[in-house]
Design a protein around this motif. Structure first.
Motif, short mmCIF file in Angstrom:
data_model
loop_
_atom_site.label_atom_id
_atom_site.label_comp_id
_atom_site.label_asym_id
_atom_site.label_seq_id
_atom_site.Cartn_x
_atom_site.Cartn_y
_atom_site.Cartn_z
N SER A 159 0.59 -1.20 -0.24
CA SER A 159 0.04 0.14 -0.21
C SER A 159 0.66 1.52 -0.06
N ILE A 160 0.24 2.38 -1.06
CA ILE A 160 1.11 3.27 -1.01
C ILE A 160 0.38 3.88 -0.76
N ALA A 161 0.95 5.37 -0.14
CA ALA A 161 -0.39 6.01 0.78
C ALA A 161 0.54 8.05 0.82
N SER A 162 0.06 9.03 0.52
CA SER A 162 0.13 9.80 0.34
C SER A 162 -0.92 10.99 0.86
N THR A 163 -0.48 12.33 1.17
CA THR A 163 -1.10 13.41 0.49
C THR A 163 -1.86 13.85 -0.66
N GLU A 164 -1.55 13.38 -1.58
CA GLU A 164 -0.84 13.88 -2.89
C GLU A 164 -1.48 12.37 -3.71
N CYS A 165 -3.01 12.03 -4.52
CA CYS A 165 -2.95 11.19 -5.30
C CYS A 165 -1.83 10.57 -6.28
N ALA A 166 -1.34 12.56 -6.43
CA ALA A 166 -0.25 12.03 -8.12
C ALA A 166 1.08 10.90 -8.02
N THR A 167 1.10 11.61 -6.31
CA THR A 167 2.52 11.26 -5.57
C THR A 167 2.74 9.78 -5.35
N SER A 168 2.06 9.10 -4.84
CA SER A 168 1.09 7.69 -4.31
C SER A 168 1.00 6.52 -5.65
N GLU A 169 0.28 7.57 -6.65
CA GLU A 169 0.73 6.12 -7.76
C GLU A 169 1.73 6.48 -8.45
N ASP A 170 2.34 7.47 -9.23
CA ASP A 170 3.75 7.39 -9.37
C ASP A 170 4.71 6.51 -9.05
N SER A 246 -7.16 -4.00 2.64
CA SER A 246 -6.16 -4.60 3.07
C SER A 246 -4.92 -3.96 3.20
N ALA A 247 -4.95 -2.35 3.51
CA ALA A 247 -3.44 -1.45 3.56
C ALA A 247 -3.68 -1.35 5.45
N TYR A 248 -4.91 -2.05 5.98
CA TYR A 248 -5.16 -1.95 6.70
C TYR A 248 -5.17 -3.12 7.96
N LEU A 249 -6.31 -3.63 7.35
CA LEU A 249 -6.47 -4.63 8.37
C LEU A 249 -5.91 -5.68 7.92
N GLY A 250 -5.46 -6.38 6.08
CA GLY A 250 -5.09 -7.11 6.21
C GLY A 250 -3.37 -6.89 6.89
N ASP A 251 -2.56 -5.72 7.03
CA ASP A 251 -1.44 -5.24 7.18
C ASP A 251 -1.30 -5.99 8.40
N LEU A 252 -2.14 -5.56 9.29
CA LEU A 252 -2.65 -6.38 10.74
C LEU A 252 -2.45 -7.44 10.91
N LEU A 253 -2.76 -8.54 10.07
CA LEU A 253 -2.91 -9.74 10.22
C LEU A 253 -1.20 -10.73 10.16
N VAL A 254 -1.29 -9.92 9.07
CA VAL A 254 0.39 -10.46 8.39
C VAL A 254 1.14 -10.54 9.94
N THR A 255 0.61 -9.07 9.83
CA THR A 255 2.14 -9.21 11.11
C THR A 255 1.71 -9.61 12.69
N ALA A 256 0.26 -9.74 12.84
CA ALA A 256 -0.21 -10.90 14.19
C ALA A 256 0.25 -12.48 14.18
N TYR A 257 0.31 -12.43 12.82
CA TYR A 257 0.34 -14.07 12.55
C TYR A 257 1.12 -14.61 11.61
N SER A 258 3.04 -13.97 10.85
CA SER A 258 3.70 -14.37 10.28
C SER A 258 4.86 -15.11 11.35
N GLN A 259 4.41 -16.15 10.53
CA GLN A 259 6.44 -16.39 11.17
C GLN A 259 7.11 -15.62 11.36
#
Length: 335
Positions: A159-170, A246-259
């Motif tokens: 997940s690539i997040a920014s306040t500016e859509c063009a920045t995250s899209e690039d 996935s940016a929120y729940l997905g990131d939590l799940l992989v960190t909480a459960y992964s070896q």
């Protein structure tokens, strides 16, 4: 502004996540990478043998695409992007030789899932303050993704997040390849705070696992944690967001459960009876959740959000309270 043709990217950091990001970037035909590492021996090894001897050592690093530097001032010279991939506790030290002029005109990417200790602010806010870089020229990289699976070229998502859509899209285009799907978002603060807090939850999951709690309890713990994260993020940055994505729940799940989760591993050691110091000494990598727990606890004194899981982890790590007793109290608060 678009930096997609003949893009030059500096990567600051020599750990597993920095190495994984470099592997992804090497998949792009028109990208050149300037890599700064702290360890002189690792630098010489990479120059000679083209792999990182300390982290993800099986990953082959292209000498045609990568140049390695001992000085950050040299690494960032002439680049379009600067990716920060060091633990949050060491950001100041890693960037101490850089001034505002060194980063002027560059986009800054934080791959750090932590907060600046002592100041309790996000890395992006610290960068904006120290180097006068607008948040619209800044973005963050979040999961769900582990460096170890990137090394194995398993299908992964960023997940690539920014306040500016063009920045995250690039930048999402630069991070997309045959085994990586990178999704741009415009929720910089939501993604960044959620990434910080999921490490605390992973610590809690590790602690309960070390204490002998099973999968049933962990499912309840993670469900309650998602609500806790959502309430905190909303208090700090009110807006419409789908916390189930996935940016929120997905990131939590992989960190909480992964070896592969270092925060879960750290927590598991605490639950099994290790002291904080002993667990830190045995682990080779930094568990960001340890520092994040204190930062979020301090920050929440202003917002007064009900954070029972974060509070429980804080009591164990910073008040030296018995994990078994604290978790016994916590389980009565979950639903």
């Amino acid at each position: 502004m678009s930096f997609l043709n003949n893009t030059k990217i500096a990567v600051i950091g020599g750990g597993s996540w920095a190495t994984a990001l470099i592997k992804i970037l090497c998949e792009q035909p028109n990208v050149q990478i300037r890599w700064w590492l702290r360890n002189h021996d690792d630098i010489e090894h990479i120059r000679k043998f083209h792999h990182n001897p300390s982290y993800l050592s099986d990953v082959a690093l292209s000498p045609k695409k990568i140049k390695v530097f001992e000085k950050t001032t040299e690494a960032v010279k002439g680049t379009d992007y600067v990716i920060l991939a060091v633990p949050a506790a060491f950001v100041r030290e890693a960037l101490q030789d850089l001034s505002e002029k060194h980063l002027k005109g560059k986009r800054i990417v934080s791959a750090i899932k932590g907060m600046i200790p002592g100041e309790n602010i996000l890395v992006t806010d610290w960068i904006a303050r120290e180097y006068h870089i607008g948040l619209n020229e800044t973005c963050v990289i979040a999961g769900p993704c582990h460096a170890e699976e990137v090394a194995l070229e398993k299908q992964s998502y960023l997940s690539i997040a920014s306040t500016e859509c063009a920045t995250s899209e690039d930048f999402a285009k630069l991070m997309t390849c045959r085994y990586i799907a990178a999704n741009p978002l415009d929720d910089l603060y939501g993604v960044e705070y959620a990434a910080v807090m999921k490490n605390i939850i992973a610590l809690a999951c590790g602690i309960t696992h070390g204490l002998g709690y099973g999968d049933n309890f962990q499912a309840v713990l993670v469900s309650n944690a998602m609500e806790e994260i959502g309430n905190f993020v909303t208090a700090l940055d009110p807006r419409e967001r789908n916390m189930s994505s996935s940016a929120y729940l997905g990131d939590l799940l992989v960190t909480a459960y992964s070896q592969f989760s270092r925060n879960r591993l750290f927590g598991n050691m605490i639950g099994r009876g290790y002291s904080v110091k002993a667990a830190q000494l045995e682990m080779k990598m930094i568990a960001e959740g340890y520092f994040a727990t204190k930062s979020i606890n301090e920050l929440n004194k202003k917002y007064h959000v009900n954070l029972p899981i974060t509070t429980a982890v804080y009591r164990i790590l910073y008040e030296d309270q018995a994990p078994a007793l604290v978790m016994d109290e916590l389980k009565k608060l979950l639903k």
